[in-house]
Design a protein around this motif. Structure first.
Motif, PDB file in Angstrom:
ATOM      1  N   UNK A  58       0.859  -1.183   0.000  1.00  9.35           N
ATOM      2  CA  UNK A  58       0.000   0.000   0.000  1.00  9.35           C
ATOM      3  C   UNK A  58       0.896   1.235   0.000  1.00  9.35           C
ATOM      4  N   UNK A  59       0.518   2.190  -0.833  1.00 13.40           N
ATOM      5  CA  UNK A  59       1.334   3.397  -0.917  1.00 13.40           C
ATOM      6  C   UNK A  59       0.400   4.609  -0.876  1.00 13.40           C
ATOM      7  N   UNK A  60       0.748   5.599  -0.076  1.00 19.91           N
ATOM      8  CA  UNK A  60      -0.124   6.761   0.128  1.00 19.91           C
ATOM      9  C   UNK A  60       0.360   7.885  -0.776  1.00 19.91           C
ATOM     10  N   UNK A  61      -0.499   8.317  -1.678  1.00 23.10           N
ATOM     11  CA  UNK A  61      -0.025   9.190  -2.764  1.00 23.10           C
ATOM     12  C   UNK A  61      -0.413  10.663  -2.608  1.00 23.10           C
ATOM     13  N   UNK A  62      -1.077  11.012  -1.512  1.00 21.46           N
ATOM     14  CA  UNK A  62      -1.592  12.386  -1.394  1.00 21.46           C
ATOM     15  C   UNK A  62      -0.478  13.444  -1.522  1.00 21.46           C
ATOM     16  N   UNK A  63      -0.735  14.431  -2.391  1.00 21.97           N
ATOM     17  CA  UNK A  63       0.304  15.437  -2.681  1.00 21.97           C
ATOM     18  C   UNK A  63      -0.115  16.849  -2.290  1.00 21.97           C
ATOM     19  N   UNK A  64      -1.049  16.966  -1.349  1.00 19.95           N
ATOM     20  CA  UNK A  64      -1.471  18.318  -0.943  1.00 19.95           C
ATOM     21  C   UNK A  64      -0.334  19.029  -0.225  1.00 19.95           C
ATOM     22  N   UNK A  65      -0.245  20.325  -0.454  1.00 16.56           N
ATOM     23  CA  UNK A  65       0.827  21.099   0.176  1.00 16.56           C
ATOM     24  C   UNK A  65       0.277  22.445   0.619  1.00 16.56           C
ATOM     25  N   UNK A  66       0.528  22.804   1.878  1.00 17.27           N
ATOM     26  CA  UNK A  66       0.111  24.152   2.293  1.00 17.27           C
ATOM     27  C   UNK A  66       1.231  24.796   3.106  1.00 17.27           C
ATOM     28  N   UNK A  67       1.413  26.087   2.845  1.00 13.36           N
ATOM     29  CA  UNK A  67       2.425  26.842   3.590  1.00 13.36           C
ATOM     30  C   UNK A  67       1.716  28.006   4.270  1.00 13.36           C
ATOM     31  N   UNK A  68       1.773  28.030   5.597  1.00 12.31           N
ATOM     32  CA  UNK A  68       1.175  29.144   6.340  1.00 12.31           C
ATOM     33  C   UNK A  68       2.250  29.707   7.263  1.00 12.31           C
ATOM     34  N   UNK A  69       1.917  30.779   7.973  1.00 16.10           N
ATOM     35  CA  UNK A  69       2.933  31.373   8.852  1.00 16.10           C
ATOM     36  C   UNK A  69       2.315  31.903  10.127  1.00 16.10           C
ATOM     37  N   UNK A  70       3.110  31.957  11.174  1.00  8.22           N
ATOM     38  CA  UNK A  70       2.739  32.736  12.349  1.00  8.22           C
ATOM     39  C   UNK A  70       3.856  33.756  12.563  1.00  8.22           C
ATOM     40  N   UNK A  71       3.877  34.417  13.703  1.00 14.81           N
ATOM     41  CA  UNK A  71       4.863  35.496  13.883  1.00 14.81           C
ATOM     42  C   UNK A  71       6.298  34.999  13.727  1.00 14.81           C
ATOM     43  N   UNK A  72       6.572  33.789  14.235  1.00 14.55           N
ATOM     44  CA  UNK A  72       7.958  33.319  14.301  1.00 14.55           C
ATOM     45  C   UNK A  72       8.341  32.314  13.232  1.00 14.55           C
ATOM     46  N   UNK A  73       7.351  31.583  12.718  1.00 17.34           N
ATOM     47  CA  UNK A  73       7.707  30.405  11.911  1.00 17.34           C
ATOM     48  C   UNK A  73       6.870  30.276  10.651  1.00 17.34           C
ATOM     49  N   UNK A  74       7.413  29.495   9.725  1.00 22.06           N
ATOM     50  CA  UNK A  74       6.652  28.997   8.586  1.00 22.06           C
ATOM     51  C   UNK A  74       6.158  27.599   8.956  1.00 22.06           C
ATOM     52  N   UNK A  75       4.903  27.335   8.647  1.00 24.23           N
ATOM     53  CA  UNK A  75       4.352  25.999   8.922  1.00 24.23           C
ATOM     54  C   UNK A  75       4.031  25.340   7.591  1.00 24.23           C
ATOM     55  N   UNK A  76       4.585  24.178   7.376  1.00 24.17           N
ATOM     56  CA  UNK A  76       4.412  23.506   6.095  1.00 24.17           C
ATOM     57  C   UNK A  76       3.761  22.152   6.323  1.00 24.17           C
ATOM     58  N   UNK A  77       2.641  21.940   5.662  1.00 25.57           N
ATOM     59  CA  UNK A  77       1.951  20.635   5.756  1.00 25.57           C
ATOM     60  C   UNK A  77       1.936  20.008   4.384  1.00 25.57           C
ATOM     61  N   UNK A  78       2.363  18.756   4.306  1.00 24.11           N
ATOM     62  CA  UNK A  78       2.351  18.103   2.990  1.00 24.11           C
ATOM     63  C   UNK A  78       1.837  16.679   3.121  1.00 24.11           C
ATOM     64  N   UNK A  79       1.134  16.250   2.086  1.00 22.87           N
ATOM     65  CA  UNK A  79       0.733  14.859   2.007  1.00 22.87           C
ATOM     66  C   UNK A  79       1.975  13.986   1.904  1.00 22.87           C
ATOM     67  N   UNK A  80       1.853  12.738   2.374  1.00 14.42           N
ATOM     68  CA  UNK A  80       3.010  11.838   2.393  1.00 14.42           C
ATOM     69  C   UNK A  80       3.541  11.527   0.993  1.00 14.42           C
ATOM     70  N   UNK A  81       2.707  11.767  -0.035  1.00 12.60           N
ATOM     71  CA  UNK A  81       3.126  11.416  -1.392  1.00 12.60           C
ATOM     72  C   UNK A  81       3.921  12.492  -2.111  1.00 12.60           C
ATOM     73  N   UNK A  82       4.105  13.650  -1.491  1.00 16.90           N
ATOM     74  CA  UNK A  82       4.911  14.704  -2.132  1.00 16.90           C
ATOM     75  C   UNK A  82       6.367  14.237  -2.202  1.00 16.90           C
TER      76      UNK A  82
END
Ligand code: EPU
Length: 331
Positions: A58-82
């Motif tokens: 079984x292989x998880x192919x999700x390629x969603x990617x989002x980049x958001x920020x708060x005052x101090x950091x960049x937050x990056x969420x990506x699907x395991x398939x990226x």
């Protein structure tokens, strides 16, 4: 039967019974997965199928990617398939720092967490805020915090029995906006003044391309063995015998040695048996010149381990996971 030759970067001839590509967690419900014999596959850059696997993949192919920020950091969420390197490129080209030292590491984002990838003085675990998982058997979704992932050198909970049913579906990275270049690794120190995430990434790419083979051109799975950690006493005895041997001090954990150096010293650099060999520019990388078989690979790996043990009394541990008929093979 599904052919796996193009599903793992060492490209050995092997097959599995069924291969399921899953894009969303809900899709797991409709799978007729063999729950006794299954294996979760990412980009295939850190596994070697050495014979036909009598189970499902079984292989998880999700390629969603989002980049958001708060005052101090960049937050990056990506699907395991990226693809990991695509993420590094995208983020670094936006001027966001933190991932640049990990450029050009083959594999997907999910596997980056499983393997706790590392290079040029940076490890995935230092950037990871958390990992989303789904339990393949119970379908329970769980967000693991960084400490809950139990990261270690090329290790995590996902490689242990406690995590064997967990499929990584998403990773979350936190990159501080206050960025400083990590240039301690040999080769990067030439950059010092005015380094940017982009200039560091380009240098890392240059270094990697100069000594590591591109899996798209020459089949390989990166470093085949981990670098062994020995006690200070063992390192001292070896250093007396081999003053030129590279050693890296670990805090309280002992001294890390260089598998590439040990293997080269044991006479294996560039050595070839049939279609399997070590790369001529880096002895830690085992390559398949085309028609390599799993059996030849196993013999070659045993041979390297035996010679290194005889010469240095050091045991090499595989970094690459070997999969045989019934699952993981421990050599
Ligand atoms: N060396 C030799 N002969 C060789 C290869 C290396 O003498 O054939 C010596 C080098 O001269 C150097 C030392 O070994 O003094 C270390 O070599 P290198 O800098 O290439 O790093 P490595 O320890 O072999 C590790 C990671 C790599 C990562 C590099 C850079 C492991 C198992 N491997 O390799 O990760 O890219 O450091 O940080 O920790 C991977 O995991 O697949 C991988 C490529």
């Amino acid at each position: 039967m599904v052919n796996l030759k193009n599903r793992h970067t060492l490209s050995l001839q092997a097959s599995c019974n069924n291969l399921y590509e899953v894009e969303n967690i809900q899709d797991l419900d409709s799978l007729d997965l063999d729950h006794q014999h299954y294996f979760v596959l990412g980009g295939g850059s850190n596994v070697a199928f050495v014979e036909d696997f009598d189970g499902d993949i079984v292989t998880f192919t999700n390629k969603q990617l989002s980049i958001t920020e708060n005052d101090d950091s960049w937050l990056i969420e990506t699907g395991a398939g990226v693809v990991w390197h695509d993420l590094v490129l995208q983020v670094t080209q936006k001027g966001i720092g933190g991932l640049e030292n990990l450029a050009l590491i083959p594999g997907n984002c999910g596997a980056a967490a499983v393997q706790n990838i590392g290079a040029y003085g940076v490890e995935f675990s230092a950037l990871c805020k958390g990992v989303q998982t789904v339990n393949i058997k119970t379908k329970e979704i769980k967000e693991l915090t960084n400490p809950e992932c139990c990261f270690g050198y090329r290790n995590s909970i996902f490689k242990s029995t406690a995590g064997s049913d967990l499929l990584v579906t998403k990773i979350c990275l936190q990159l501080p906006k206050k960025w400083t270049a990590k240039l301690t690794y040999q080769g990067l120190d030439s950059l010092t003044t005015g380094a940017t995430p982009l200039s560091v990434m380009n240098k890392v790419i240059e270094i990697r391309q100069s000594k590591l083979p591109d899996p798209a051109k020459l089949a390989n799975a990166g470093s085949f063995f981990k670098n062994p950690v020995v006690t200070a006493e063992v390192a001292c005895v070896l250093k007396e015998r081999y003053p030129e041997m590279p050693t890296y001090h670990q805090d309280k954990n002992g001294v890390k040695l260089s598998s590439g150096w040990l293997i080269e010293k044991a006479g294996f650099k560039g050595k070839k048996v049939d279609s399997i060999g070590t790369y001529e520019k880096h002895a830690l990388v085992i390559v398949n010149y085309g028609q390599g078989s799993g059996q030849t690979l196993l013999r070659f790996v045993r041979d390297i381990k035996e010679q290194v043990r005889d010469l240095f009394s050091v045991t090499l541990e595989n970094e690459v996971l070997l999969i045989g008929k019934n699952g993981v093979i421990n050599l």
